[in-house]
Scaffold this motif. Structure first.
Motif, PDB file in Angstrom:
ATOM      1  N   GLN A  94       0.868  -1.171   0.000  1.00  0.00           N
ATOM      2  CA  GLN A  94       0.000   0.000   0.000  1.00  0.00           C
ATOM      3  C   GLN A  94       0.904   1.219   0.000  1.00  0.00           C
ATOM      4  OE1 GLN A  94      -3.507  -0.345   0.014  1.00  0.00           O
ATOM      5  NE2 GLN A  94      -3.406   1.782  -0.626  1.00  0.00           N
ATOM      6  N   SER A  95       1.024   1.880  -1.144  1.00  0.00           N
ATOM      7  CA  SER A  95       1.953   3.001  -1.318  1.00  0.00           C
ATOM      8  C   SER A  95       1.441   3.881  -2.445  1.00  0.00           C
ATOM      9  CB  SER A  95       3.352   2.470  -1.660  1.00  0.00           C
ATOM     10  OG  SER A  95       4.204   3.504  -2.110  1.00  0.00           O
ATOM     11  N   PRO A  96       1.759   5.178  -2.410  1.00  0.00           N
ATOM     12  CA  PRO A  96       1.323   6.044  -3.504  1.00  0.00           C
ATOM     13  C   PRO A  96       2.052   5.780  -4.810  1.00  0.00           C
ATOM     14  CG  PRO A  96       2.692   7.265  -1.958  1.00  0.00           C
ATOM     15  CD  PRO A  96       2.408   5.933  -1.324  1.00  0.00           C
ATOM     16  N   LEU A  97       3.210   5.089  -4.752  1.00  0.00           N
ATOM     17  CA  LEU A  97       3.997   4.857  -5.965  1.00  0.00           C
ATOM     18  C   LEU A  97       4.944   3.692  -5.732  1.00  0.00           C
ATOM     19  CD1 LEU A  97       5.051   5.722  -8.809  1.00  0.00           C
ATOM     20  CD2 LEU A  97       6.653   7.236  -7.620  1.00  0.00           C
ATOM     21  N   VAL A  98       4.974   2.774  -6.698  1.00  0.00           N
ATOM     22  CA  VAL A  98       5.926   1.659  -6.674  1.00  0.00           C
ATOM     23  C   VAL A  98       6.788   1.742  -7.927  1.00  0.00           C
ATOM     24  CG1 VAL A  98       6.227  -0.846  -6.673  1.00  0.00           C
ATOM     25  CG2 VAL A  98       4.353   0.193  -5.364  1.00  0.00           C
ATOM     26  N   LEU A  99       8.095   1.741  -7.734  1.00  0.00           N
ATOM     27  CA  LEU A  99       9.050   1.758  -8.841  1.00  0.00           C
ATOM     28  C   LEU A  99       9.712   0.392  -8.903  1.00  0.00           C
ATOM     29  CD1 LEU A  99      10.672   5.248  -8.126  1.00  0.00           C
ATOM     30  CD2 LEU A  99       8.903   4.718  -9.804  1.00  0.00           C
ATOM     31  N   GLY A 100       9.442  -0.344  -9.971  1.00  0.00           N
ATOM     32  CA  GLY A 100       9.919  -1.711 -10.086  1.00  0.00           C
ATOM     33  C   GLY A 100      11.178  -1.827 -10.937  1.00  0.00           C
ATOM     34  N   TYR A 101      12.225  -2.370 -10.347  1.00  0.00           N
ATOM     35  CA  TYR A 101      13.494  -2.622 -11.033  1.00  0.00           C
ATOM     36  C   TYR A 101      13.755  -4.127 -11.060  1.00  0.00           C
ATOM     37  CZ  TYR A 101      14.491   2.363 -10.417  1.00  0.00           C
ATOM     38  OH  TYR A 101      14.431   3.738 -10.450  1.00  0.00           O
ATOM     39  N   GLY A 102      14.310  -4.614 -12.176  1.00  0.00           N
ATOM     40  CA  GLY A 102      14.605  -6.032 -12.269  1.00  0.00           C
ATOM     41  C   GLY A 102      13.440  -6.879 -12.740  1.00  0.00           C
ATOM     42  N   PHE A 103      12.487  -6.249 -13.439  1.00  0.00           N
ATOM     43  CA  PHE A 103      11.343  -6.986 -13.984  1.00  0.00           C
ATOM     44  C   PHE A 103      11.275  -6.883 -15.506  1.00  0.00           C
ATOM     45  CE2 PHE A 103      10.203  -5.801  -9.649  1.00  0.00           C
ATOM     46  CZ  PHE A 103       9.865  -7.043  -9.123  1.00  0.00           C
ATOM     47  N   LEU A 104      12.065  -6.014 -16.115  1.00  0.00           N
ATOM     48  CA  LEU A 104      12.143  -5.891 -17.566  1.00  0.00           C
ATOM     49  C   LEU A 104      13.533  -6.329 -18.014  1.00  0.00           C
ATOM     50  CD1 LEU A 104      10.447  -2.416 -18.221  1.00  0.00           C
ATOM     51  CD2 LEU A 104       9.402  -4.688 -18.356  1.00  0.00           C
ATOM     52  N   GLY A 105      13.637  -6.900 -19.188  1.00  0.00           N
ATOM     53  CA  GLY A 105      14.925  -7.318 -19.711  1.00  0.00           C
ATOM     54  C   GLY A 105      15.170  -8.800 -19.486  1.00  0.00           C
ATOM     55  N   ALA A 106      16.142  -9.334 -20.198  1.00  0.00           N
ATOM     56  CA  ALA A 106      16.545 -10.746 -20.124  1.00  0.00           C
ATOM     57  C   ALA A 106      15.413 -11.651 -20.616  1.00  0.00           C
ATOM     58  CB  ALA A 106      17.002 -11.126 -18.726  1.00  0.00           C
ATOM     59  N   LEU A 108      12.006 -13.085 -21.828  1.00  0.00           N
ATOM     60  CA  LEU A 108      10.768 -12.535 -22.373  1.00  0.00           C
ATOM     61  C   LEU A 108       9.552 -13.010 -21.589  1.00  0.00           C
ATOM     62  CD1 LEU A 108       9.220 -10.946 -24.516  1.00  0.00           C
ATOM     63  CD2 LEU A 108       9.350 -12.966 -26.009  1.00  0.00           C
ATOM     64  N   ASP A 109       9.535 -14.274 -21.152  1.00  0.00           N
ATOM     65  CA  ASP A 109       8.371 -14.768 -20.425  1.00  0.00           C
ATOM     66  C   ASP A 109       8.189 -14.028 -19.104  1.00  0.00           C
ATOM     67  OD1 ASP A 109      10.686 -15.953 -19.414  1.00  0.00           O
ATOM     68  OD2 ASP A 109       9.744 -17.890 -19.003  1.00  0.00           O
ATOM     69  N   HIS A 110       9.292 -13.679 -18.439  1.00  0.00           N
ATOM     70  CA  HIS A 110       9.197 -12.913 -17.198  1.00  0.00           C
ATOM     71  C   HIS A 110       8.672 -11.502 -17.456  1.00  0.00           C
ATOM     72  CE1 HIS A 110      12.254 -15.539 -14.744  1.00  0.00           C
ATOM     73  NE2 HIS A 110      11.109 -16.154 -15.009  1.00  0.00           N
ATOM     74  N   GLN A 111       9.108 -10.897 -18.553  1.00  0.00           N
ATOM     75  CA  GLN A 111       8.615  -9.567 -18.898  1.00  0.00           C
ATOM     76  C   GLN A 111       7.106  -9.587 -19.154  1.00  0.00           C
ATOM     77  OE1 GLN A 111      11.160  -7.055 -21.585  1.00  0.00           O
ATOM     78  NE2 GLN A 111      12.257  -8.984 -21.847  1.00  0.00           N
TER      79      GLN A 111
END
Length: 229
Positions: A94-106, A108-111
């Motif tokens: 529960q937050s006004p903003l979540v910045l996600g790192y380590g979820f794009l790249g490498a 394709l199925d994970h992306q």
């Protein structure tokens, strides 16, 4: 409303175990007060010199050696296998903003899985930040101050219609769908205004557009309703 693991009025940096520029991650970790790791993302945080405040996931990617060295109480193991670690995290923050790192790249199925979660949890203001691009769900309305000529891609994750100003190729009266019409490689022609009829459209911008996207999202007057699950 279901109880969340993380409750904060501050932005959250959420770190996954995927591809991420170490220097960019270090800057993000140093600039935030609250850090959450998705399972193996804890190792990335530790390698970058920051112990996460909370670790959420099924813990299948976190080594026993690392786990033994963690402070008591920060691991929240969720064993169900019907969702990804990213989903487990996002639905419990529960937050006004979540910045996600380590979820794009490498991988394709994970992306693709991460982008699906963005749409499923569209009520959460979450941006995924990669080495080249940043992506999020377009809110009901969004205004962006972007340079003329910048690439702006719109990708539908389900049936959706919208309106636009400031795009080289306007999107008005178009029925978008992932197996039909999509809106990749559009181009900014002026001040951008977007409006969508449902939470199914992703906007994908070059990484240098992150400050403008953050400003536009903060000023957006409306949000999508909360998911029921």
């Amino acid at each position: 409303m279901k109880s969340k693991i993380v409750h904060t009025s501050k932005p959250v940096v959420l770190v996954g175990g995927g591809q991420c520029d170490p220097a960019v991650l270090i800057d993000a970790l140093n600039a935030t007060e609250v850090v959450v790791a998705a399972d193996g993302g804890a190792q990335r945080c530790i390698d970058a010199g920051r112990m996460p405040d909370v670790i959420i996931g099924d813990m299948d990617s976190l080594s026993a050696e690392v786990r033994l060295g963690l402070p008591a109480g920060i691991v929240h193991q969720i064993d169900e296998q019907d969702s990804t670690d990213f989903d487990k995290c996002l639905r419990n923050i529960q937050s006004p903003l979540v910045l996600g790192y380590g979820f794009l790249g490498a991988r394709l199925d994970h992306q693709l899985a991460a982008l699906t979660v963005l749409v499923r949890r569209a009520d959460r203001l979450c941006l995924l930040i990669g080495d080249e691009d940043v992506a999020c769900v377009v809110p009901p309305s969004l205004t962006l101050a972007l340079p003329v000529g910048m690439r702006l891609s719109l990708f539908p994750m389900g049936p959706v219609r919208g309106r636009s100003q400031g795009l080289k190729w306007p999107i008005d009266h178009i029925d978008f769908a992932p197996n039909a019409r999509i809106g990749t490689s559009n181009e900014v022609s002026g001040p951008v205004r977007l409006a969508m009829d449902r939470p199914q459209m992703l906007v994908i911008l070059p990484i240098e557009a992150l400050p403008a996207l953050l400003s536009g999202l903060a000023a957006s007057p409306s949000r999508w309703p909360e998911a029921t699950d």
